[in-house]
Motif scaffolding. Structure first.
Motif, PDB file in Angstrom:
ATOM      1  N   ARG A  27       3.109  -7.092 -10.870  1.00 19.89           N
ATOM      2  CA  ARG A  27       4.336  -6.663 -11.534  1.00 19.89           C
ATOM      3  C   ARG A  27       3.997  -5.666 -12.632  1.00 19.89           C
ATOM      4  O   ARG A  27       3.000  -5.806 -13.332  1.00 19.89           O
ATOM      5  CB  ARG A  27       5.083  -7.858 -12.120  1.00 19.89           C
ATOM      6  CG  ARG A  27       5.624  -8.784 -11.040  1.00 19.89           C
ATOM      7  CD  ARG A  27       6.248 -10.007 -11.615  1.00 19.89           C
ATOM      8  NE  ARG A  27       5.179 -10.821 -12.233  1.00 19.89           N
ATOM      9  CZ  ARG A  27       5.365 -12.013 -12.763  1.00 19.89           C
ATOM     10  NH1 ARG A  27       6.561 -12.567 -12.775  1.00 19.89           N
ATOM     11  NH2 ARG A  27       4.350 -12.676 -13.285  1.00 19.89           N
ATOM     12  N   GLY A  28       4.848  -4.656 -12.760  1.00 15.44           N
ATOM     13  CA  GLY A  28       4.646  -3.642 -13.791  1.00 15.44           C
ATOM     14  C   GLY A  28       3.739  -2.505 -13.365  1.00 15.44           C
ATOM     15  O   GLY A  28       3.567  -1.552 -14.112  1.00 15.44           O
ATOM     16  N   LEU A  29       3.158  -2.605 -12.191  1.00 17.47           N
ATOM     17  CA  LEU A  29       2.277  -1.545 -11.699  1.00 17.47           C
ATOM     18  C   LEU A  29       3.019  -0.691 -10.681  1.00 17.47           C
ATOM     19  O   LEU A  29       3.776  -1.199  -9.876  1.00 17.47           O
ATOM     20  CB  LEU A  29       1.033  -2.148 -11.051  1.00 17.47           C
ATOM     21  CG  LEU A  29       0.168  -3.024 -11.947  1.00 17.47           C
ATOM     22  CD1 LEU A  29      -0.959  -3.661 -11.133  1.00 17.47           C
ATOM     23  CD2 LEU A  29      -0.391  -2.226 -13.099  1.00 17.47           C
TER      24      LEU A  29
ATOM     25  N   MET B 170      -4.657  -3.319  -4.742  1.00 15.98           N
ATOM     26  CA  MET B 170      -5.091  -4.658  -5.138  1.00 15.98           C
ATOM     27  C   MET B 170      -5.114  -5.602  -3.933  1.00 15.98           C
ATOM     28  O   MET B 170      -6.055  -6.379  -3.761  1.00 15.98           O
ATOM     29  CB  MET B 170      -4.174  -5.204  -6.232  1.00 15.98           C
ATOM     30  CG  MET B 170      -4.306  -4.466  -7.549  1.00 15.98           C
ATOM     31  SD  MET B 170      -3.025  -4.932  -8.741  1.00 15.98           S
ATOM     32  CE  MET B 170      -3.577  -6.574  -9.200  1.00 15.98           C
ATOM     33  N   VAL B 171      -4.079  -5.520  -3.090  1.00 12.92           N
ATOM     34  CA  VAL B 171      -4.020  -6.373  -1.898  1.00 12.92           C
ATOM     35  C   VAL B 171      -5.124  -5.971  -0.919  1.00 12.92           C
ATOM     36  O   VAL B 171      -5.809  -6.832  -0.366  1.00 12.92           O
ATOM     37  CB  VAL B 171      -2.622  -6.298  -1.239  1.00 12.92           C
ATOM     38  CG1 VAL B 171      -2.618  -7.005   0.108  1.00 12.92           C
ATOM     39  CG2 VAL B 171      -1.561  -6.892  -2.168  1.00 12.92           C
ATOM     40  N   GLN B 172      -5.320  -4.679  -0.719  1.00 13.98           N
ATOM     41  CA  GLN B 172      -6.381  -4.209   0.180  1.00 13.98           C
ATOM     42  C   GLN B 172      -7.745  -4.735  -0.252  1.00 13.98           C
ATOM     43  O   GLN B 172      -8.515  -5.226   0.576  1.00 13.98           O
ATOM     44  CB  GLN B 172      -6.431  -2.674   0.204  1.00 13.98           C
ATOM     45  CG  GLN B 172      -5.314  -2.032   0.966  1.00 13.98           C
ATOM     46  CD  GLN B 172      -5.348  -0.510   0.833  1.00 13.98           C
ATOM     47  OE1 GLN B 172      -5.824   0.031  -0.155  1.00 13.98           O
ATOM     48  NE2 GLN B 172      -4.812   0.166   1.831  1.00 13.98           N
ATOM     49  N   LYS B 173      -8.044  -4.643  -1.535  1.00 17.51           N
ATOM     50  CA  LYS B 173      -9.342  -5.101  -2.044  1.00 17.51           C
ATOM     51  C   LYS B 173      -9.524  -6.596  -1.820  1.00 17.51           C
ATOM     52  O   LYS B 173     -10.591  -7.044  -1.418  1.00 17.51           O
ATOM     53  CB  LYS B 173      -9.481  -4.763  -3.528  1.00 17.51           C
ATOM     54  CG  LYS B 173      -9.758  -3.308  -3.778  1.00 17.51           C
ATOM     55  CD  LYS B 173      -9.958  -3.023  -5.248  1.00 17.51           C
ATOM     56  CE  LYS B 173     -10.252  -1.552  -5.465  1.00 17.51           C
ATOM     57  NZ  LYS B 173     -10.462  -1.232  -6.882  1.00 17.51           N
TER      58      LYS B 173
ATOM     59  N   VAL C  68       1.688 -12.485  -3.393  1.00 18.52           N
ATOM     60  CA  VAL C  68       1.693 -11.280  -4.215  1.00 18.52           C
ATOM     61  C   VAL C  68       3.034 -11.194  -4.932  1.00 18.52           C
ATOM     62  O   VAL C  68       4.086 -11.327  -4.304  1.00 18.52           O
ATOM     63  CB  VAL C  68       1.488 -10.006  -3.353  1.00 18.52           C
ATOM     64  CG1 VAL C  68       1.363  -8.781  -4.238  1.00 18.52           C
ATOM     65  CG2 VAL C  68       0.285 -10.140  -2.439  1.00 18.52           C
ATOM     66  N   LEU C  69       2.989 -10.954  -6.240  1.00 18.88           N
ATOM     67  CA  LEU C  69       4.205 -10.733  -7.021  1.00 18.88           C
ATOM     68  C   LEU C  69       4.299  -9.262  -7.367  1.00 18.88           C
ATOM     69  O   LEU C  69       3.342  -8.675  -7.885  1.00 18.88           O
ATOM     70  CB  LEU C  69       4.171 -11.561  -8.316  1.00 18.88           C
ATOM     71  CG  LEU C  69       4.138 -13.063  -8.173  1.00 18.88           C
ATOM     72  CD1 LEU C  69       3.988 -13.718  -9.550  1.00 18.88           C
ATOM     73  CD2 LEU C  69       5.385 -13.574  -7.486  1.00 18.88           C
ATOM     74  N   VAL C  70       5.460  -8.668  -7.079  1.00 23.49           N
ATOM     75  CA  VAL C  70       5.718  -7.272  -7.434  1.00 23.49           C
ATOM     76  C   VAL C  70       7.145  -7.163  -7.964  1.00 23.49           C
ATOM     77  O   VAL C  70       7.951  -8.071  -7.789  1.00 23.49           O
ATOM     78  CB  VAL C  70       5.521  -6.314  -6.227  1.00 23.49           C
ATOM     79  CG1 VAL C  70       4.075  -6.296  -5.775  1.00 23.49           C
ATOM     80  CG2 VAL C  70       6.419  -6.670  -5.065  1.00 23.49           C
TER      81      VAL C  70
ATOM     82  N   ALA D 105       8.921  -3.987  -7.564  1.00 22.57           N
ATOM     83  CA  ALA D 105       9.503  -2.756  -7.013  1.00 22.57           C
ATOM     84  C   ALA D 105       9.649  -2.886  -5.500  1.00 22.57           C
ATOM     85  O   ALA D 105       8.736  -3.342  -4.811  1.00 22.57           O
ATOM     86  CB  ALA D 105       8.612  -1.562  -7.350  1.00 22.57           C
ATOM     87  N   ARG D 106      10.798  -2.474  -5.024  1.00 26.10           N
ATOM     88  CA  ARG D 106      11.082  -2.554  -3.583  1.00 26.10           C
ATOM     89  C   ARG D 106      10.085  -1.720  -2.770  1.00 26.10           C
ATOM     90  O   ARG D 106       9.675  -2.116  -1.680  1.00 26.10           O
ATOM     91  CB  ARG D 106      12.523  -2.093  -3.333  1.00 26.10           C
ATOM     92  CG  ARG D 106      12.979  -2.293  -1.914  1.00 26.10           C
ATOM     93  CD  ARG D 106      13.293  -3.753  -1.645  1.00 26.10           C
ATOM     94  NE  ARG D 106      13.338  -3.970  -0.214  1.00 26.10           N
ATOM     95  CZ  ARG D 106      13.058  -5.118   0.373  1.00 26.10           C
ATOM     96  NH1 ARG D 106      12.753  -6.158  -0.331  1.00 26.10           N
ATOM     97  NH2 ARG D 106      13.097  -5.239   1.666  1.00 26.10           N
ATOM     98  N   VAL D 107       9.690  -0.569  -3.309  1.00 29.06           N
ATOM     99  CA  VAL D 107       8.742   0.286  -2.579  1.00 29.06           C
ATOM    100  C   VAL D 107       7.398  -0.430  -2.417  1.00 29.06           C
ATOM    101  O   VAL D 107       6.737  -0.286  -1.378  1.00 29.06           O
ATOM    102  CB  VAL D 107       8.594   1.676  -3.258  1.00 29.06           C
ATOM    103  CG1 VAL D 107       7.900   1.571  -4.601  1.00 29.06           C
ATOM    104  CG2 VAL D 107       7.867   2.637  -2.347  1.00 29.06           C
ATOM    105  N   ALA D 108       6.987  -1.221  -3.394  1.00 30.97           N
ATOM    106  CA  ALA D 108       5.750  -1.994  -3.271  1.00 30.97           C
ATOM    107  C   ALA D 108       5.884  -3.035  -2.166  1.00 30.97           C
ATOM    108  O   ALA D 108       4.937  -3.267  -1.413  1.00 30.97           O
ATOM    109  CB  ALA D 108       5.401  -2.653  -4.599  1.00 30.97           C
ATOM    110  N   VAL D 109       7.054  -3.656  -2.064  1.00 32.28           N
ATOM    111  CA  VAL D 109       7.301  -4.628  -0.987  1.00 32.28           C
ATOM    112  C   VAL D 109       7.113  -3.949   0.369  1.00 32.28           C
ATOM    113  O   VAL D 109       6.431  -4.471   1.249  1.00 32.28           O
ATOM    114  CB  VAL D 109       8.723  -5.233  -1.094  1.00 32.28           C
ATOM    115  CG1 VAL D 109       9.040  -6.082   0.129  1.00 32.28           C
ATOM    116  CG2 VAL D 109       8.871  -6.048  -2.369  1.00 32.28           C
ATOM    117  N   GLU D 110       7.710  -2.776   0.515  1.00 35.46           N
ATOM    118  CA  GLU D 110       7.627  -2.061   1.788  1.00 35.46           C
ATOM    119  C   GLU D 110       6.185  -1.651   2.111  1.00 35.46           C
ATOM    120  O   GLU D 110       5.723  -1.816   3.242  1.00 35.46           O
ATOM    121  CB  GLU D 110       8.539  -0.842   1.752  1.00 35.46           C
ATOM    122  CG  GLU D 110      10.009  -1.234   1.666  1.00 35.46           C
ATOM    123  CD  GLU D 110      10.919  -0.076   1.278  1.00 35.46           C
ATOM    124  OE1 GLU D 110      10.447   1.081   1.200  1.00 35.46           O
ATOM    125  OE2 GLU D 110      12.114  -0.352   1.051  1.00 35.46           O
ATOM    126  N   ASN D 111       5.477  -1.131   1.120  1.00 40.17           N
ATOM    127  CA  ASN D 111       4.103  -0.663   1.361  1.00 40.17           C
ATOM    128  C   ASN D 111       3.141  -1.807   1.640  1.00 40.17           C
ATOM    129  O   ASN D 111       2.303  -1.706   2.533  1.00 40.17           O
ATOM    130  CB  ASN D 111       3.619   0.175   0.169  1.00 40.17           C
ATOM    131  CG  ASN D 111       4.345   1.499   0.060  1.00 40.17           C
ATOM    132  OD1 ASN D 111       4.904   2.005   1.027  1.00 40.17           O
ATOM    133  ND2 ASN D 111       4.363   2.064  -1.129  1.00 40.17           N
TER     134      ASN D 111
END
Length: 68
Positions: free
Chosen positions: A6-8, A16-19, A31-33, A35-41
């Protein structure tokens, strides 16, 4: 395992998820985010690596659960 991104802004949450996936190959990952675009990616990346994904909206934040 839980990643709080969150906040990134993108692409950092996906990175971060890839690593984490490359390092530990988890059977499940949360994973907590915020932004909707982060959810999609992250969803796109997770599916490409063979993970199922569930998304819950929690008061403006999103909790993604990736499972193999």
């Amino acid at each position: 395992m839980m990643i709080d991104a969150r906040g990134l802004s993108c692409p950092m949450p996906v990175v971060m998820v890839q690593k984490e996936v490359q390092k530990t190959r988890p059977a499940s990952l949360e994973v907590l985010v915020d932004a909707r675009v982060a959810v999609e990616n992250i969803s796109r990346f997770a599916r490409s690596k063979g993970y199922g994904i569930a998304v819950e909206e929690q008061g403006g934040d999103y909790k993604l659960t990736l499972t193999k």
